[in-house]
Write an enzyme that holds these catalytic residues in place. Structure first.
Site, PDB file in Angstrom:
ATOM      1  CD1 TRP A  44      86.314  79.779  59.978  1.00  0.00           C
ATOM      2  CD2 TRP A  44      86.147  81.998  60.216  1.00  0.00           C
ATOM      3  NE1 TRP A  44      86.533  80.374  58.759  1.00  0.00           N
ATOM      4  CE2 TRP A  44      86.438  81.721  58.871  1.00  0.00           C
ATOM      5  CE3 TRP A  44      85.995  83.344  60.605  1.00  0.00           C
ATOM      6  CZ2 TRP A  44      86.589  82.723  57.913  1.00  0.00           C
ATOM      7  CZ3 TRP A  44      86.154  84.338  59.644  1.00  0.00           C
ATOM      8  CH2 TRP A  44      86.446  84.023  58.331  1.00  0.00           C
TER       9      TRP A  44
ATOM     10  CG  HIS B 135      84.694  76.566  63.599  1.00  0.00           C
ATOM     11  ND1 HIS B 135      85.365  75.913  62.574  1.00  0.00           N
ATOM     12  CD2 HIS B 135      85.626  77.287  64.258  1.00  0.00           C
ATOM     13  CE1 HIS B 135      86.644  76.226  62.628  1.00  0.00           C
ATOM     14  NE2 HIS B 135      86.837  77.066  63.634  1.00  0.00           N
TER      15      HIS B 135
ATOM     16  CG  ASP C 188      88.752  76.030  68.194  1.00  0.00           C
ATOM     17  OD1 ASP C 188      89.931  75.797  67.839  1.00  0.00           O
ATOM     18  OD2 ASP C 188      87.983  76.777  67.567  1.00  0.00           O
TER      19      ASP C 188
ATOM     20  NE  ARG D 218      94.313  75.601  69.715  1.00  0.00           N
ATOM     21  CZ  ARG D 218      94.644  76.517  68.802  1.00  0.00           C
ATOM     22  NH1 ARG D 218      93.836  76.761  67.779  1.00  0.00           N
ATOM     23  NH2 ARG D 218      95.765  77.176  68.875  1.00  0.00           N
TER      24      ARG D 218
ATOM     25  CG  HIS E 107      93.323  74.223  65.516  1.00  0.00           C
ATOM     26  ND1 HIS E 107      91.977  74.324  65.776  1.00  0.00           N
ATOM     27  CD2 HIS E 107      93.757  73.162  66.235  1.00  0.00           C
ATOM     28  CE1 HIS E 107      91.613  73.378  66.636  1.00  0.00           C
ATOM     29  NE2 HIS E 107      92.673  72.661  66.927  1.00  0.00           N
TER      30      HIS E 107
ATOM     31  CG  HIS F  17      87.686  72.885  64.130  1.00  0.00           C
ATOM     32  ND1 HIS F  17      86.876  73.709  64.886  1.00  0.00           N
ATOM     33  CD2 HIS F  17      88.926  73.440  64.188  1.00  0.00           C
ATOM     34  CE1 HIS F  17      87.596  74.701  65.382  1.00  0.00           C
ATOM     35  NE2 HIS F  17      88.847  74.562  64.976  1.00  0.00           N
TER      36      HIS F  17
ATOM     37  CG  ASP G  80      90.475  76.172  62.181  1.00  0.00           C
ATOM     38  OD1 ASP G  80      89.614  76.978  62.583  1.00  0.00           O
ATOM     39  OD2 ASP G  80      91.089  75.387  62.940  1.00  0.00           O
TER      40      ASP G  80
ATOM     41  CG  HIS H 164      93.194  79.931  61.334  1.00  0.00           C
ATOM     42  ND1 HIS H 164      93.310  78.968  62.303  1.00  0.00           N
ATOM     43  CD2 HIS H 164      92.483  80.938  61.891  1.00  0.00           C
ATOM     44  CE1 HIS H 164      92.675  79.361  63.395  1.00  0.00           C
ATOM     45  NE2 HIS H 164      92.163  80.549  63.168  1.00  0.00           N
TER      46      HIS H 164
ATOM     47  CG  HIS I 217      94.125  84.975  65.102  1.00  0.00           C
ATOM     48  ND1 HIS I 217      94.785  84.320  64.089  1.00  0.00           N
ATOM     49  CD2 HIS I 217      93.254  84.083  65.626  1.00  0.00           C
ATOM     50  CE1 HIS I 217      94.326  83.074  64.012  1.00  0.00           C
ATOM     51  NE2 HIS I 217      93.395  82.903  64.942  1.00  0.00           N
TER      52      HIS I 217
ATOM     53  CG  ASP J  25      89.721  83.223  64.912  1.00  0.00           C
ATOM     54  OD1 ASP J  25      89.864  82.982  63.701  1.00  0.00           O
ATOM     55  OD2 ASP J  25      90.457  82.754  65.800  1.00  0.00           O
TER      56      ASP J  25
HETATM   57 ZN   LIG Z   1      90.628  75.799  65.043  1.00  0.00          ZN
END
Ligand SMILES: [Zn+2]
Ligand SMILES: *[C@@H]1O[C@H](CO)[C@@H](O)[C@H](O)[C@H]1NC(C)=O
Length: 363
Positions: free
Chosen positions: A47, A52, A91, A94, A106, A162, A166, A172, A196, A200
């Protein structure tokens, strides 16, 4: 839930003025690429920031007072957005070199066969470097343990906020075409979207008309009223039924399976090719909005219940009984014990690793 044509979904009554403002911006210049620029900085994974933050605001609404006070203390943030402010931290993390290791956490790449067969099998799908389900277990254990540093406890809480978001995003919980990252589609006139990132980010943003914290708060309020007195009232108890912080792998696998089922029924009910035959707006958009809203609402409601349970089972208990009552020298805080037994890498897992666990951006 009933969806009307047009904007669709629960949000349609309050969002009209924002959407028309957004449209007039679009006529003047391509505001979407401006939004995208911002979104890319924040990392367009899972998302997007809107989804989120909305999950986080919903959770804040259902946290017990004592849990909220604890969470504010852990995060060092007493503002009205203490969870929303950190909801997309994972996010950003990462995408740094220090945080690259966390990218596989995730998602869980379910190796099923949509649209004919959808299912999640933890031992088949998680992978030896971990996945969303093992990560939820790890950070559930870590956040409540009490032996970690303040920074490590905050990290655990930020990851939990988070990942519980997800795991509710169907793509996901799906390996096919790297969770839809490789499925090129047209949405709302943009012909190089991938499925995707539409799920998201772009579909939710189309609904809400923006991606700021205040947009998220407005969306959250709408979904909260549906939980309290609207179309979710009779089903919300089912969203948390059986959730048990002492068996986090089972609980999180249940959440992943629940979301993964929508890959067959809603995300691609007629297969991938059917998604590539025209603009996903408005027909496909209208068909998926009710699921997107449902999943965001679920994520927030579950997150609150999960954190309330962690607080009462661990933090409050420790305050009551004192540290000395709790013997847990044998608890392995590395989380390794949650990982599934190693199995040979599947072709899909090799592909995911080769792609660097990133997601494909429009630019
Ligand atoms: Zn994520
Ligand atoms: C558990 O969390 C710690 C801290 O982020 C991390 O170093 C470790 O790799 C995690 N373990 C698993 C199995 O994800």
């Amino acid at each position: 839930m009933v969806t009307s044509a047009g904007q669709g979904g629960l949000f349609r009554t309050t969002v009209v003025s924002k959407i028309s403002r957004h449209r007039s911006n679009l006529e003047m210049f391509d505001s979407r690429s401006v939004l995208l620029g911002l979104a890319t900085l924040n990392g367009v994974q899972a998302w997007g920031t809107l989804g989120h933050a909305t999950v986080a605001y919903i959770a804040q609404n259902y946290l017990d007072d004592a849990t909220a006070t604890w969470a504010k203390g852990v995060l060092g943030d007493t503002s009205d957005s203490y969870l929303a402010n950190i909801a997309s931290w994972a996010d950003s993390y990462r995408s740094t070199s220090a945080g690259k290791w966390s990218a596989p956490l995730h998602f869980i790449d379910a190796e099923d066969s949509p649209p004919t067969s959808c299912n999640v099998d933890y031992e088949r799908d998680c992978g030896s470097s971990g996945c969303s389900v093992s990560a939820i277990a790890n950070y559930t254990q870590r956040v409540g343990d009490g032996r970690l540093s303040k920074a490590n406890t905050a990290e655990a809480l930020k990851f939990l906020v988070h990942f519980l978001g997800d795991v509710t995003q169907p793509l996901h919980d799906e390996a096919l075409d790297r969770g839809g990252n490789e499925i090129t589609v047209t949405f709302d006139g943009y012909d190089s979207d991938n499925l995707h990132s539409d799920w998201d980010t772009y579909i939710p943003q189309k609904l809400v008309g923006g991606s700021t914290l205040s947009d998220a708060q407005t969306w959250a309020n709408e979904l909260i009223s549906q939980i309290d007195s609207g179309s979710y009232k009779s089903v919300a108890a089912n969203w948390i039924k059986g959730d048990d912080i002492s068996d986090p792998i089972t609980s999180a696998t249940t959440w992943a399976s629940d979301a993964n089922a929508f890959v067959c029924s809603v995300v691609m009910p007629n297969g991938v090719a059917a998604l590539q035959q025209g603009d996903l707006y408005p027909d496909y958009y209208n068909s998926v909005i009710p699921t997107i809203e449902l999943q965001i609402a679920k994520g927030g409601y579950r997150l609150a219940n999960w954190l309330n349970s962690i607080y009462s089972a661990h933090i409050a208990k420790r305050k009551r009984d004192g540290e000395t009552m709790i013997k847990k020298k044998d608890v392995d805080l590395s989380g390794r014990s949650f990982l599934p037994p190693p199995i040979p890498l599947s072709e899909q897992k090799k592909k995911r690793a080769a792609a660097g666990y990133g997601c494909m951006h429009r630019h």
